[in-house]
Design a protein around this motif. Structure first.
Motif, PDB file in Angstrom:
ATOM      1  N   ASP A  60      63.462  44.648  39.568  1.00 28.22           N
ATOM      2  CA  ASP A  60      63.274  43.748  38.419  1.00 28.22           C
ATOM      3  C   ASP A  60      63.321  44.330  37.247  1.00 28.22           C
ATOM      4  N   GLY A  61      64.200  45.057  37.054  1.00 29.82           N
ATOM      5  CA  GLY A  61      64.729  45.084  35.527  1.00 29.82           C
ATOM      6  C   GLY A  61      63.999  46.628  34.952  1.00 29.82           C
ATOM      7  N   GLY A  62      63.191  46.921  35.657  1.00 31.84           N
ATOM      8  CA  GLY A  62      62.361  48.319  35.373  1.00 31.84           C
ATOM      9  C   GLY A  62      61.287  47.981  34.747  1.00 31.84           C
ATOM     10  N   LEU A  63      60.574  48.899  33.980  1.00 27.20           N
ATOM     11  CA  LEU A  63      59.347  48.815  33.562  1.00 27.20           C
ATOM     12  C   LEU A  63      59.110  48.326  32.039  1.00 27.20           C
ATOM     13  N   GLY A  64      58.069  47.470  31.833  1.00 28.24           N
ATOM     14  CA  GLY A  64      57.855  46.931  30.699  1.00 28.24           C
ATOM     15  C   GLY A  64      56.768  47.571  29.985  1.00 28.24           C
ATOM     16  N   ALA A  65      56.455  47.162  28.721  1.00 28.03           N
ATOM     17  CA  ALA A  65      55.326  47.986  28.101  1.00 28.03           C
ATOM     18  C   ALA A  65      54.042  47.960  28.535  1.00 28.03           C
ATOM     19  N   GLU A  66      53.595  46.795  29.406  1.00 33.87           N
ATOM     20  CA  GLU A  66      52.512  46.539  30.176  1.00 33.87           C
ATOM     21  C   GLU A  66      52.265  47.657  31.238  1.00 33.87           C
ATOM     22  N   ASP A  67      53.543  47.916  31.900  1.00 35.58           N
ATOM     23  CA  ASP A  67      53.713  48.824  33.116  1.00 35.58           C
ATOM     24  C   ASP A  67      53.463  50.195  32.628  1.00 35.58           C
ATOM     25  N   LEU A  68      53.993  50.544  31.579  1.00 33.14           N
ATOM     26  CA  LEU A  68      54.154  51.654  30.830  1.00 33.14           C
ATOM     27  C   LEU A  68      52.611  52.079  30.397  1.00 33.14           C
ATOM     28  N   ARG A  69      51.800  51.326  30.099  1.00 34.75           N
ATOM     29  CA  ARG A  69      50.500  51.421  29.710  1.00 34.75           C
ATOM     30  C   ARG A  69      49.823  51.630  31.218  1.00 34.75           C
ATOM     31  N   VAL A  70      49.962  50.988  32.064  1.00 37.18           N
ATOM     32  CA  VAL A  70      49.204  51.378  33.538  1.00 37.18           C
ATOM     33  C   VAL A  70      49.541  52.704  33.930  1.00 37.18           C
ATOM     34  N   LEU A  71      51.019  53.225  33.904  1.00 31.47           N
ATOM     35  CA  LEU A  71      51.241  54.440  34.378  1.00 31.47           C
ATOM     36  C   LEU A  71      50.990  55.422  33.732  1.00 31.47           C
ATOM     37  N   ALA A  72      50.663  55.323  32.411  1.00 30.20           N
ATOM     38  CA  ALA A  72      50.324  56.412  31.440  1.00 30.20           C
ATOM     39  C   ALA A  72      48.965  56.967  31.844  1.00 30.20           C
ATOM     40  N   ASN A  73      48.256  56.309  33.038  1.00 29.65           N
ATOM     41  CA  ASN A  73      46.768  56.493  33.183  1.00 29.65           C
ATOM     42  C   ASN A  73      46.982  57.519  34.511  1.00 29.65           C
ATOM     43  N   LEU A  74      48.088  57.738  35.157  1.00 29.66           N
ATOM     44  CA  LEU A  74      48.275  58.690  36.250  1.00 29.66           C
ATOM     45  C   LEU A  74      47.480  60.063  36.145  1.00 29.66           C
ATOM     46  N   SER A  75      46.799  60.377  37.012  1.00 28.40           N
ATOM     47  CA  SER A  75      46.003  61.810  37.036  1.00 28.40           C
ATOM     48  C   SER A  75      46.694  62.813  36.411  1.00 28.40           C
ATOM     49  N   SER A  76      48.171  63.089  37.003  1.00 25.24           N
ATOM     50  CA  SER A  76      48.610  64.494  36.571  1.00 25.24           C
ATOM     51  C   SER A  76      50.058  64.095  35.583  1.00 25.24           C
ATOM     52  N   ALA A  77      50.048  62.820  35.021  1.00 26.60           N
ATOM     53  CA  ALA A  77      51.257  62.538  34.387  1.00 26.60           C
ATOM     54  C   ALA A  77      51.152  63.205  32.868  1.00 26.60           C
TER      55      ALA A  77
END
Length: 338
Positions: A60-77
């Motif tokens: 669905d077109g990739g990651l939006g700003a809200e998605d990036l905020r969620v993924l920024a919290n991955l433990s080893s990112a």
């Protein structure tokens, strides 16, 4: 579809660094299912410039700003890139939940400390198993660690801007944690108040209670409480339905132990059997329990069976088994209170 590459952060622990890509791939799958509508395809481990990355595609077109905020919290990112053209990496960035400098998590060094990346992973997966997974960025969760030690989980909860409650019987650990937090808050010039007071039940002193209020009182300050108490007797410490999640790094049956009314419990099963009724009385319906587990001591299925016997609903948490050392093969179990 958008294509992305996630750089895996190195850990101070060499063994954990080796396991981190596989663990974060499993964590990413949980984020996708419970916070991103299942749009993230299964990740593959790849190398760019000799460094390990997770490579994945998003529908669905990739990651939006809200998605990036969620993924920024991955433990080893460490850093996230969009893959463009013939493998060029375009850096992406959104603010994570982190509220404080990362030395709140990293500065403490002591024997038996749980790897902070794993602590964050366990907390993430547990929160995403609750009925409020879609509120990861908005809700102020209350996190209970009933075997708090020197507060790695408590500090991660504070880092996210959440409230934290801990229970720890060892007075030296309680003293060390309270001293650390007070010094850290003072050095960072963060507004706060702290208090250490006797803990009494039926007129008898049973331990101590450390309380911290962090932030301006006019701006909904965070609250932390650490009880110096027996975790098998928590019912009288707090009102019921207080915590949103319970996260515990259980004794591994090697050098990690946990004292209970029957003495020193070397394995997780005996501790859980004594403690679960009290712990669960503090957990809100819809909340979740996340436990780390040494599979050399007892099979993972034993933990799940015990949780289900106490009325919890097991939540899928596959792909997190990894080696810590020769005597410890760690896995996690997660269950929801219905």
């Amino acid at each position: 579809m958008g294509r992305y590459a996630l750089l895996v952060a190195p850990s101070a622990n060499r063994v954990y660094t080796q396991s981190a890509p596989e663990l974060m791939a499993s964590e990413l799958a949980v984020f996708s299912e419970r916070a991103l509508g299942g749009r993230v395809e299964p990740a593959e481990i790849a190398e760019f410039g000799g460094r390990p990355y997770l490579s994945f595609e998003v529908e669905d077109g990739g990651l939006g700003a809200e998605d990036l905020r969620v993924l920024a919290n991955l433990s080893s990112a460490y850093a996230l890139f969009e893959v463009v053209g013939d493998g060029l990496l375009k850096p992406l960035g959104e603010q994570s939940l982190d509220r404080f400098d990362d030395d709140l998590i990293t500065i403490q060094k002591y024997a038996g400390k749980t790897n902070e990346h794993f602590t964050k992973l366990l907390l993430n997966v547990t929160v995403l198993a609750t009925s409020w997974a879609d509120q990861l960025l908005a809700r102020r969760f209350t996190v209970l660690d009933p075997v708090a030690g020197r507060g790695t989980t408590l500090n991660q909860a504070l880092m996210y801007g959440w409230d934290a409650i801990g229970v720890e019987l060892d007075s030296k650990d309680v003293e060390a944690y309270s001293a650390f937090l007070k010094t850290w808050l003072k050095n960072k010039r963060i507004k706060h108040t702290t208090e250490m007071a006797p803990l009494r039940r039926e007129g008898k002193r049973i331990g101590r209670r450390f309380d911290a209020r962090i932030g301006d009182v006019r701006d909904q300050p965070q609250h932390l409480t650490l009880f110096e108490a027996d975790t098998t007797n928590v019912r009288g410490l707090l009102k019921g339905n207080t915590a949103d999640v319970i996260v515990a790094d259980l004794p591994y049956g090697v050098v990690h132990g946990s004292r209970s009314a029957k003495g020193l419990a070397r394995g997780p099963l005996e501790l859980l059997e004594e403690s679960l009724p009290g712990w669960l009385s503090l957990l809100r319906p819809g909340g979740a329990v996340g436990l780390s587990w040494n599979t050399h001591v007892a099979p993972r299925e034993d933990a799940l069976d015990l949780l289900e016997e106490h009325g919890l609903e097991a939540v899928d948490a596959e792909g997190f088994e990894h080696r810590v050392d020769q005597a410890i093969n760690r896995d996690i179990v997660v269950a929801r209170k219905v």
